[in-house]
Design a protein around this motif. Structure first.
Motif, PDB file in Angstrom:
ATOM      1  N   LEU A 122      18.481 -51.259   7.914  1.00 49.60           N
ATOM      2  CA  LEU A 122      17.111 -51.356   8.393  1.00 49.60           C
ATOM      3  C   LEU A 122      16.603 -50.485   9.108  1.00 49.60           C
ATOM      4  O   LEU A 122      15.554 -49.475   9.379  1.00 49.60           O
ATOM      5  CB  LEU A 122      16.519 -52.732   8.722  1.00 49.60           C
ATOM      6  CG  LEU A 122      15.151 -53.317   8.880  1.00 49.60           C
ATOM      7  CD1 LEU A 122      14.207 -52.958   7.642  1.00 49.60           C
ATOM      8  CD2 LEU A 122      14.860 -54.668   9.053  1.00 49.60           C
TER       9      LEU A 122
ATOM     10  N   SER B  32      16.369 -57.962   3.650  1.00 50.10           N
ATOM     11  CA  SER B  32      16.315 -56.667   4.610  1.00 50.10           C
ATOM     12  C   SER B  32      15.280 -55.538   3.701  1.00 50.10           C
ATOM     13  O   SER B  32      14.366 -55.108   4.355  1.00 50.10           O
ATOM     14  CB  SER B  32      17.434 -56.117   5.129  1.00 50.10           C
ATOM     15  OG  SER B  32      17.837 -56.647   6.255  1.00 50.10           O
TER      16      SER B  32
ATOM     17  N   GLY C 264      11.723 -54.453   4.659  1.00 48.81           N
ATOM     18  CA  GLY C 264      11.204 -53.009   4.466  1.00 48.81           C
ATOM     19  C   GLY C 264      10.190 -52.890   3.781  1.00 48.81           C
ATOM     20  O   GLY C 264       9.299 -51.957   3.998  1.00 48.81           O
TER      21      GLY C 264
ATOM     22  N   TYR D  87      12.740 -56.840  12.336  1.00 55.68           N
ATOM     23  CA  TYR D  87      12.224 -55.801  11.907  1.00 55.68           C
ATOM     24  C   TYR D  87      11.356 -55.080  13.202  1.00 55.68           C
ATOM     25  O   TYR D  87      11.032 -53.961  13.433  1.00 55.68           O
ATOM     26  CB  TYR D  87      11.136 -55.838  10.722  1.00 55.68           C
ATOM     27  CG  TYR D  87      10.299 -54.610  10.279  1.00 55.68           C
ATOM     28  CD1 TYR D  87      10.787 -53.569   9.930  1.00 55.68           C
ATOM     29  CD2 TYR D  87       8.832 -54.602  11.052  1.00 55.68           C
ATOM     30  CE1 TYR D  87      10.011 -52.393   9.597  1.00 55.68           C
ATOM     31  CE2 TYR D  87       8.186 -53.437  10.809  1.00 55.68           C
ATOM     32  CZ  TYR D  87       8.612 -52.370  10.165  1.00 55.68           C
ATOM     33  OH  TYR D  87       8.037 -51.137   9.902  1.00 55.68           O
TER      34      TYR D  87
END
Ligand code: 4NP
Length: 167
Positions: free
Chosen positions: A21, A59, A63, A142
């Motif tokens: 990520l 992930s 994203g 994130y």
């Protein structure tokens, strides 16, 4: 003389959740700032359990929701990486300790950092492992990764362009 690209390696434990990520977010920031010629970006894990696997779907999903595409397959970090990359960016203190144990030299390049050293809101300076947690954990990761990668790129650009001393 033409400057060679700055090589940045993001490292976590499995190379399926955090570091892919971070790699993808950093790469997107590099592209968005028109700096693609100046950076080479990769990620790896200190462990080998997930080598060859695609990034964790959680992930990939966080994203996707944020316009960041995760690519590549997991691989284990190797001693040569510590020579070949200019910056080694670890997600947590255990990753950093494992990398330093693998490194033969503590002087000069590569330069080891915790990613959240660059986070304007650094907490305990670690990106927590979200693997065994819920989906919210990936959203929190994130946010940390985005803030930190943005500040990391600004820091590296200041060094590259000579705005601050190389250290
Ligand atoms: P990562 O997450 O280090 O961010 O890729 C993990 C992935 C797998 C495991 C632990 C952390 N595991 O124990 O398998």
């Amino acid at each position: 003389m033409e400057q060679s690209a700055i090589r940045v390696l993001f490292v976590c434990l499995g190379n399926i959740c955090r570091s892919p990520l971070a790699e993808a977010v950093f790469r997107r920031l590099v592209q968005a700032r028109g700096l693609g010629l100046h950076y080479k970006v990769d990620s790896a894990g200190t462990g080998a359990w997930h080598a060859g696997q695609r990034p964790d779907c959680r992930s990939v999903e966080v994203g996707r929701r944020n316009g960041v595409r995760l690519t590549g397959r997991a691989r284990q970090v190797e001693a040569l990486d510590l020579v070949n990359f200019d910056y080694i960016i670890a997600m947590d203190r255990q990753n950093l300790a494992d990398l330093l144990a693998l490194s033969h030299s503590h002087n000069g390049p590569p330069r080891f950092h915790l990613l959240r050293e660059f986070d304007p809101n650094p907490g305990d300076t670690q990106v927590p492992d979200p693997y065994f947690g819920d989906a919210d954990g990936f959203d929190r990761v994130y946010d940390m990764v985005l803030r930190s990668c943005s500040a990391l790129l600004t820091y590296l650009e200041k060094k590259r362009t000579g705005t601050i001393d190389r250290a």
